[in-house]
Design a protein around this motif. Sequence first.
Motif, PDB file in Angstrom:
ATOM      1  N   ALA A  31       0.820  -1.211   0.000  1.00 32.02           N
ATOM      2  CA  ALA A  31       0.000   0.000   0.000  1.00 32.02           C
ATOM      3  C   ALA A  31       0.851   1.257   0.000  1.00 32.02           C
ATOM      4  O   ALA A  31       0.403   2.326  -0.432  1.00 32.02           O
ATOM      5  CB  ALA A  31      -0.929   0.000   1.214  1.00 32.02           C
ATOM      6  N   ASN A  32       2.098   1.121   0.469  1.00 34.62           N
ATOM      7  CA  ASN A  32       3.010   2.267   0.500  1.00 34.62           C
ATOM      8  C   ASN A  32       3.941   2.311  -0.700  1.00 34.62           C
ATOM      9  O   ASN A  32       4.965   3.007  -0.662  1.00 34.62           O
ATOM     10  CB  ASN A  32       3.825   2.238   1.794  1.00 34.62           C
ATOM     11  CG  ASN A  32       3.025   2.720   2.992  1.00 34.62           C
ATOM     12  OD1 ASN A  32       2.930   3.916   3.252  1.00 34.62           O
ATOM     13  ND2 ASN A  32       2.438   1.781   3.723  1.00 34.62           N
ATOM     14  N   GLY A  33       3.616   1.555  -1.745  1.00 32.62           N
ATOM     15  CA  GLY A  33       4.347   1.678  -3.001  1.00 32.62           C
ATOM     16  C   GLY A  33       5.333   0.585  -3.304  1.00 32.62           C
ATOM     17  O   GLY A  33       5.929   0.589  -4.380  1.00 32.62           O
ATOM     18  N   ASN A  34       5.551  -0.378  -2.385  1.00 33.76           N
ATOM     19  CA  ASN A  34       6.480  -1.474  -2.660  1.00 33.76           C
ATOM     20  C   ASN A  34       5.690  -2.620  -3.284  1.00 33.76           C
ATOM     21  O   ASN A  34       5.112  -3.459  -2.601  1.00 33.76           O
ATOM     22  CB  ASN A  34       7.149  -1.938  -1.362  1.00 33.76           C
ATOM     23  CG  ASN A  34       8.233  -2.971  -1.610  1.00 33.76           C
ATOM     24  OD1 ASN A  34       8.338  -3.527  -2.701  1.00 33.76           O
ATOM     25  ND2 ASN A  34       9.038  -3.233  -0.592  1.00 33.76           N
ATOM     26  N   HIS A  35       5.655  -2.669  -4.610  1.00 36.18           N
ATOM     27  CA  HIS A  35       4.806  -3.626  -5.300  1.00 36.18           C
ATOM     28  C   HIS A  35       5.310  -5.052  -5.167  1.00 36.18           C
ATOM     29  O   HIS A  35       4.535  -6.004  -5.274  1.00 36.18           O
ATOM     30  CB  HIS A  35       4.676  -3.237  -6.777  1.00 36.18           C
ATOM     31  CG  HIS A  35       3.956  -1.934  -6.980  1.00 36.18           C
ATOM     32  ND1 HIS A  35       2.589  -1.811  -6.858  1.00 36.18           N
ATOM     33  CD2 HIS A  35       4.421  -0.687  -7.268  1.00 36.18           C
ATOM     34  CE1 HIS A  35       2.235  -0.551  -7.076  1.00 36.18           C
ATOM     35  NE2 HIS A  35       3.330   0.147  -7.329  1.00 36.18           N
ATOM     36  N   ARG A  85       9.062  13.563  -4.836  1.00 37.56           N
ATOM     37  CA  ARG A  85       8.014  12.590  -5.154  1.00 37.56           C
ATOM     38  C   ARG A  85       6.782  13.324  -5.660  1.00 37.56           C
ATOM     39  O   ARG A  85       6.325  14.295  -5.063  1.00 37.56           O
ATOM     40  CB  ARG A  85       7.662  11.755  -3.925  1.00 37.56           C
ATOM     41  CG  ARG A  85       6.602  10.698  -4.206  1.00 37.56           C
ATOM     42  CD  ARG A  85       6.328   9.847  -2.986  1.00 37.56           C
ATOM     43  NE  ARG A  85       5.328   8.832  -3.260  1.00 37.56           N
ATOM     44  CZ  ARG A  85       4.908   7.919  -2.391  1.00 37.56           C
ATOM     45  NH1 ARG A  85       5.417   7.944  -1.157  1.00 37.56           N
ATOM     46  NH2 ARG A  85       3.996   7.039  -2.720  1.00 37.56           N
ATOM     47  N   ASP A  86       6.231  12.815  -6.776  1.00 38.97           N
ATOM     48  CA  ASP A  86       5.029  13.400  -7.349  1.00 38.97           C
ATOM     49  C   ASP A  86       3.782  12.763  -6.739  1.00 38.97           C
ATOM     50  O   ASP A  86       3.835  11.711  -6.107  1.00 38.97           O
ATOM     51  CB  ASP A  86       5.008  13.194  -8.872  1.00 38.97           C
ATOM     52  CG  ASP A  86       6.226  13.825  -9.543  1.00 38.97           C
ATOM     53  OD1 ASP A  86       6.720  14.835  -9.003  1.00 38.97           O
ATOM     54  OD2 ASP A  86       6.664  13.296 -10.575  1.00 38.97           O
ATOM     55  N   PRO A 141      14.674  10.027 -13.417  1.00 38.04           N
ATOM     56  CA  PRO A 141      13.307   9.643 -13.004  1.00 38.04           C
ATOM     57  C   PRO A 141      13.320   8.422 -12.082  1.00 38.04           C
ATOM     58  O   PRO A 141      14.178   7.544 -12.200  1.00 38.04           O
ATOM     59  CB  PRO A 141      12.614   9.331 -14.332  1.00 38.04           C
ATOM     60  CG  PRO A 141      13.721   8.882 -15.234  1.00 38.04           C
ATOM     61  CD  PRO A 141      14.922   9.717 -14.849  1.00 38.04           C
ATOM     62  N   VAL A 142      12.357   8.397 -11.168  1.00 37.53           N
ATOM     63  CA  VAL A 142      12.161   7.260 -10.272  1.00 37.53           C
ATOM     64  C   VAL A 142      10.779   6.682 -10.546  1.00 37.53           C
ATOM     65  O   VAL A 142       9.773   7.408 -10.480  1.00 37.53           O
ATOM     66  CB  VAL A 142      12.280   7.679  -8.784  1.00 37.53           C
ATOM     67  CG1 VAL A 142      12.041   6.471  -7.874  1.00 37.53           C
ATOM     68  CG2 VAL A 142      13.634   8.310  -8.513  1.00 37.53           C
ATOM     69  N   SER A 143      10.725   5.408 -10.866  1.00 39.50           N
ATOM     70  CA  SER A 143       9.432   4.790 -11.159  1.00 39.50           C
ATOM     71  C   SER A 143       8.643   4.554  -9.874  1.00 39.50           C
ATOM     72  O   SER A 143       9.213   4.445  -8.786  1.00 39.50           O
ATOM     73  CB  SER A 143       9.631   3.453 -11.889  1.00 39.50           C
ATOM     74  OG  SER A 143      10.254   2.517 -11.030  1.00 39.50           O
ATOM     75  N   SER A 171       1.511  11.289  -8.229  1.00 42.30           N
ATOM     76  CA  SER A 171       1.203  10.034  -8.918  1.00 42.30           C
ATOM     77  C   SER A 171       1.990   8.856  -8.374  1.00 42.30           C
ATOM     78  O   SER A 171       1.727   7.708  -8.730  1.00 42.30           O
ATOM     79  CB  SER A 171       1.491  10.178 -10.413  1.00 42.30           C
ATOM     80  OG  SER A 171       2.875  10.448 -10.614  1.00 42.30           O
ATOM     81  N   GLY A 172       2.991   9.110  -7.501  1.00 42.71           N
ATOM     82  CA  GLY A 172       3.800   8.043  -6.936  1.00 42.71           C
ATOM     83  C   GLY A 172       5.164   7.916  -7.572  1.00 42.71           C
ATOM     84  O   GLY A 172       6.041   7.234  -7.038  1.00 42.71           O
ATOM     85  N   THR A 173       5.372   8.567  -8.707  1.00 43.55           N
ATOM     86  CA  THR A 173       6.693   8.580  -9.332  1.00 43.55           C
ATOM     87  C   THR A 173       7.519   9.705  -8.701  1.00 43.55           C
ATOM     88  O   THR A 173       7.049  10.406  -7.801  1.00 43.55           O
ATOM     89  CB  THR A 173       6.572   8.784 -10.843  1.00 43.55           C
ATOM     90  OG1 THR A 173       5.924  10.044 -11.083  1.00 43.55           O
ATOM     91  CG2 THR A 173       5.759   7.669 -11.472  1.00 43.55           C
ATOM     92  N   GLY A 174       8.735   9.907  -9.183  1.00 47.43           N
ATOM     93  CA  GLY A 174       9.566  10.948  -8.599  1.00 47.43           C
ATOM     94  C   GLY A 174      10.773  11.258  -9.456  1.00 47.43           C
ATOM     95  O   GLY A 174      10.939  10.711 -10.557  1.00 47.43           O
TER      96      GLY A 174
END
Length: 450
Positions: free
Chosen positions: A273-277, A417-418, A434-436, A420-423
């Motif tokens: 949920a915190n972005g670690n897929h 960090r944007d 860029p950071v995915s 949208s979750g990218t950065g």
Amino acid sequence: MPPNFADPSCQTAMLFETDPQGQLLWIEMIFKANPSLLEADKPIGLFFSGKASSEAFLNGIALGANGVPGNSQLSEQPGDMDAVFFVPEGVLKAEGNRLVMRMSSMNGEITLQSPIHIAALAPYRDPRKPGAATWFALITFGLFAAAFVFFGVGSLRGKDRAGSGLIAIIALAAALQLAAESARDIFPYPYPLHDLRLSLILTFAIILGLGSAAYVLLLLFRSFPRARLLALSALFLLMMLTSTLLTGFDLKTASVLICASLSIGLAGLIAWANGNHRAAWFAVTGCALSAAIYWLGGFFLDTWLYLVVAAVLLWLFFVRARSGFSVEPSGDTAGQERAAAPKRIELSSNGKVEFVDASDIVRFSGAGDYVEVFLTDGRSALYSASLAALARELSFGFVRVHRSHIVNAALVKSLTRDSSGTGNLEMSDGSAVPVSRRNMANVREALSTE
């Protein structure tokens, strides 16, 4: 002498409901013989497993004694947990067989829910002759012992001390639990030791569950040591509560492993949920293990538990062997890891080989079949290599931030960090990388250790 079983004070019950704990009992069983036993022309044995001393009489013939039953701790001589009585030829009949047993259980420390397990006739054999299950246990135990040594030595050498140490604890706990589980099939022991055996199995299951949860929490939340400690403390209290309130040692052991599996699933869900897929795998695996333990019960505890642990350890063997222990350090070992990491990286292109100090590399960018390397002195060059292959060779300090980018974490100036979750990363040379969204959690964790 046996009592009068026709007396109204006698009770009818299933064998597994018979409870000699704290008392001296006589039991009678009337049965038909399995025709295959009479036709096999082989010696026959009465196999008895239970927490009791016992004597057996078949059709008026004494078969023998396992210990000496008595009405007190002093008068009773404890028998073995598992015993076999030889049935003389001609004693067993086709029908109308009468088995009478006298048994007592005066020397146990723990009251079991079902102290008597089995009483059955079968071809006579040594109950502890090694079989397929025994060899499976020995081979699996050897794997656990090898994993304990391998990862224990890795931890002592400072190679991911926390992670390797936890894997070593998991392997040791699994080995000891398997040893306690298999002891009944290998070594004869008097029934009072059965209480100790069950207690050890439960204890090692708690250690195994806590160690597994601690390792997953370390992988997912390395930069939050206090939160990990609180989570493990809560898990331990939950394990102790369930193992105290529930009855039956199989149920106690299953409950603590379910608690551990659910905690792993919850940790994976929170990290996802915190972005670690990648953490989604832990969420799915934890829930699947919990369901398997619940539905399979004792079968899972006796067999599948050790297969699952063995498979995980083999996978970790493979990962560590492939990476040469090139993993993130933690705690006091960070400085040691940086000192031990390779200082120079070999880059080649069109037959030319150049050795570059790792500290002089700002970042790598994928460019088709090539990798573009950007150095601190402003130079850049193309080298024939894939980014994935290069990532496996890089020392600690380099982070994969995007499908096409690897950066030197020590040369990152800032992370934005944007929504949208990218950065984006700003590097020391002024470049932006860029950071995915997929890598954001790992990047933040890696940068927090710098």
